[in-house]
Scaffold this motif. Structure first.
Motif, PDB file in Angstrom:
ATOM      1  N   SER A   1      21.093  -0.561 -38.622  1.00 27.25           N
ATOM      2  CA  SER A   1      20.803  -1.935 -39.044  1.00 27.25           C
ATOM      3  C   SER A   1      21.376  -2.943 -38.045  1.00 27.25           C
ATOM      4  CB  SER A   1      21.388  -2.198 -40.432  1.00 27.25           C
ATOM      5  OG  SER A   1      21.177  -3.541 -40.799  1.00 27.25           O
ATOM      6  N   ILE A   2      20.527  -3.879 -37.630  1.00 25.38           N
ATOM      7  CA  ILE A   2      20.978  -4.876 -36.657  1.00 25.38           C
ATOM      8  C   ILE A   2      22.027  -5.814 -37.254  1.00 25.38           C
ATOM      9  CG2 ILE A   2      18.836  -4.818 -35.333  1.00 25.38           C
ATOM     10  CD1 ILE A   2      17.933  -7.304 -36.781  1.00 25.38           C
ATOM     11  N   ASN A   3      22.174  -5.789 -38.573  1.00 23.07           N
ATOM     12  CA  ASN A   3      23.181  -6.629 -39.231  1.00 23.07           C
ATOM     13  C   ASN A   3      24.496  -5.889 -39.426  1.00 23.07           C
ATOM     14  OD1 ASN A   3      21.361  -8.771 -39.491  1.00 23.07           O
ATOM     15  ND2 ASN A   3      20.531  -7.918 -41.395  1.00 23.07           N
ATOM     16  N   GLY A   4      24.522  -4.604 -39.118  1.00 18.69           N
ATOM     17  CA  GLY A   4      25.730  -3.824 -39.300  1.00 18.69           C
ATOM     18  C   GLY A   4      26.690  -4.004 -38.139  1.00 18.69           C
ATOM     19  N   VAL A   5      27.960  -3.736 -38.379  1.00 17.80           N
ATOM     20  CA  VAL A   5      28.987  -3.854 -37.344  1.00 17.80           C
ATOM     21  C   VAL A   5      29.130  -2.532 -36.593  1.00 17.80           C
ATOM     22  CG1 VAL A   5      31.414  -4.313 -36.872  1.00 17.80           C
ATOM     23  CG2 VAL A   5      30.201  -5.619 -38.643  1.00 17.80           C
ATOM     24  N   GLU A   6      29.277  -1.467 -37.323  1.00 17.17           N
ATOM     25  CA  GLU A   6      29.370  -0.146 -36.714  1.00 17.17           C
ATOM     26  C   GLU A   6      28.882   0.911 -37.689  1.00 17.17           C
ATOM     27  OE1 GLU A   6      33.557   0.207 -35.749  1.00 17.17           O
ATOM     28  OE2 GLU A   6      33.928   1.352 -37.586  1.00 17.17           O
TER      29      GLU A   6
ATOM     30  N   ASN B   1      27.967  -2.165 -32.826  1.00 21.62           N
ATOM     31  CA  ASN B   1      26.997  -3.221 -32.558  1.00 21.62           C
ATOM     32  C   ASN B   1      27.609  -4.251 -31.608  1.00 21.62           C
ATOM     33  OD1 ASN B   1      24.998  -5.133 -32.579  1.00 21.62           O
ATOM     34  ND2 ASN B   1      24.720  -5.087 -34.804  1.00 21.62           N
ATOM     35  N   ASP B   2      26.983  -4.423 -30.446  1.00 20.90           N
ATOM     36  CA  ASP B   2      27.487  -5.352 -29.434  1.00 20.90           C
ATOM     37  C   ASP B   2      26.398  -6.357 -29.067  1.00 20.90           C
ATOM     38  OD1 ASP B   2      29.177  -6.574 -27.685  1.00 20.90           O
ATOM     39  OD2 ASP B   2      29.162  -4.969 -26.188  1.00 20.90           O
ATOM     40  N   GLY B   3      25.811  -6.939 -30.115  1.00 21.25           N
ATOM     41  CA  GLY B   3      24.787  -7.953 -29.895  1.00 21.25           C
ATOM     42  C   GLY B   3      23.435  -7.333 -29.614  1.00 21.25           C
ATOM     43  N   ASP B   4      23.035  -7.348 -28.326  1.00 19.23           N
ATOM     44  CA  ASP B   4      21.710  -6.831 -27.976  1.00 19.23           C
ATOM     45  C   ASP B   4      21.726  -5.342 -27.627  1.00 19.23           C
ATOM     46  OD1 ASP B   4      23.203  -7.113 -25.728  1.00 19.23           O
ATOM     47  OD2 ASP B   4      21.607  -7.986 -24.501  1.00 19.23           O
ATOM     48  N   LEU B   5      22.850  -4.668 -27.868  1.00 21.57           N
ATOM     49  CA  LEU B   5      22.922  -3.228 -27.598  1.00 21.57           C
ATOM     50  C   LEU B   5      23.926  -2.584 -28.559  1.00 21.57           C
ATOM     51  CD1 LEU B   5      25.806  -2.500 -25.921  1.00 21.57           C
ATOM     52  CD2 LEU B   5      24.622  -3.791 -24.154  1.00 21.57           C
ATOM     53  N   TRP B   6      23.869  -1.225 -28.588  1.00 22.71           N
ATOM     54  CA  TRP B   6      24.824  -0.438 -29.380  1.00 22.71           C
ATOM     55  C   TRP B   6      25.628   0.414 -28.409  1.00 22.71           C
ATOM     56  CZ3 TRP B   6      25.495  -0.463 -34.728  1.00 22.71           C
ATOM     57  CH2 TRP B   6      24.546  -1.182 -35.476  1.00 22.71           C
TER      58      TRP B   6
END
Length: 400
Positions: free
Chosen positions: A165-170, A194-199
């Protein structure tokens, strides 16, 4: 009168032969693959007589000279198939004969009592002849020595699926089992940050040692993996074991069949779909499929397939010669049809089972009574003939 003695004698001899055949059938009642035999009774030559008013083409008398029983007929009917629980026992349901090879000698049998010899060959349990299989259209001796264990395979790829999920932190996937080059099992943890535009991807082993921390995964705006950022490789290098490179595969770029990245609150459900490594496996089961394919199963959950059994069949089964031990020999003039089970005229394979004898005890006892009465009748003819001859001799003595 004198001829009746020889005629009665032929009857006694034929019924004695019939008793021999019946006794052999009964003795082999529990012999796997045994085919019962029936004695064929045939009348022998005749003496023809002509009267003065008879046509030469139609004799007035035809007096036979007894019976012979010099030929037997094999019962071709299939015997009952019974489960034995022995994984090396095999039965044929339908047409077919197993092919056994001992050097230049070739035998055929319906008794699939097999075992593995010291050299790994599948052999007949009775005479140790090797069981023939079909491989690339050629007859070969079936050997299972290379199937004794399943070599380990190092993990080279881990395939992931579901959503980050793009809203998740990790998101973390703990205790992923992977295998090294020697088949050793290891547990690793996969962490996605999650580091913005990448994981970013971090990988640790079961001792919490960092294996990799520079992984980078990106997704397109439509949630599918981005080209060039949909895979990530790292090395597994346990102590004293050659290093193995493992690829984390998130799916084809632009595809939604692997991992995705959509908005789904703060919850991600990315999981490992599969990994391609496994430990060494020991052989735990060997058997044959319906089509005669040799299959083996290993303790690591893997299986393998090998040679197919070869079967033979003859247009004239009566021309085969039984030689004991459940074996048949075919003369040089007989050309067998050779194929695999469930092909052409061949039947199918039933593993863990044996075909029993096709002897029916009720029929044998019925024939036994007939043989006994026939022998008694023939012996009575000899007795009566002897008494009549004795009467003739007595008349001759009285005349002198």
């Amino acid at each position: 009168m004198f001829g009746s003695i020889y005629t009665g004698l032929t009857g006694m001899m034929a019924f004695s032969q019939g008793l021999d055949v019946i006794s052999n059938n009964v003795a082999n009642l529990n012999t796997p693959g045994y085919k019962g035999n029936d004695l064929l009774f045939q009348d022998i030559f005749y003496r023809y007589g002509l009267s003065s008013d008879s046509n030469a083409n139609y004799p007035s008398s035809e007096i036979g000279n007894g019976v012979t029983g010099d030929r037997t007929l094999m019962r071709e009917a299939q015997g009952e198939i019974r489960e034995t629980g022995n994984q090396n026992d095999v039965a044929i349901d339908g047409n077919g004969l197993f092919i056994l090879r001992d050097g230049e000698d070739i035998y055929y049998t319906r008794a699939g009592q097999f075992e593995i010899d010291d050299d790994g060959y599948l052999v007949d349990r009775v005479n140790q002849a090797r069981v023939a299989g079909f491989e690339d259209g050629e007859l070969v001796d079936i050997n299972v020595s290379e199937l004794g264990n399943n070599r380990p395979r190092a993990t080279t790829e881990i395939i992931l699926t579901n959503n980050l999920s793009i809203n998740g932190v990790e998101h973390e996937i703990p205790e992923v089992e992977v295998f090294d080059a020697l088949g050793g099992s290891h547990l690793i943890d996969l962490k996605f940050i999650n580091d913005g535009d990448l994981w970013r991807v971090e990988i640790t082993d079961d001792a919490e040692n960092m294996i990799a921390s520079d992984g980078e995964i990106r997704f397109r705006t439509d949630g599918s993996p981005e080209e060039g950022f949909n895979r990530f490789s790292f090395q597994l290098a346990p102590d004293d074991v050659p290093a193995t490179e493992i690829l984390l595969n998130f799916g084809e770029a632009g595809s939604f069949t692997g991992a995705t990245s959509f908005a789904a609150g703060e919850t991600s459900d990315l999981v490992v779909e599969s990994q391609d490594g496994y430990a060494r496996g020991a052989l735990i089961r060997m058997g044959f499929d319906r089509d005669g394919t040799l299959t083996v199963e290993y303790s690591n959950g893997k299986d393998n397939e090998s040679t197919q059994l070869a079967l033979a069949w003859f247009d004239d089964m009566q021309a085969l010669r039984q030689i004991g031990g459940g074996l048949f020999l075919a003369g040089e003039e007989l050309e067998p049809m050779i194929d695999t089970p469930m092909q052409g005229v061949m039947g199918e394979i039933v593993e863990g089972s044996l075909e029993l004898s096709n002897v029916e005890l009720t029929l044998e006892f019925t024939d036994l009574i007939i043989m006994q009465r026939g022998f008694q009748g023939s012996s009575q003819i000899l007795t009566v003939s002897n008494e009549m001859i004795q009467q003739l001799l007595d008349i001759g003595r009285g005349g002198r």
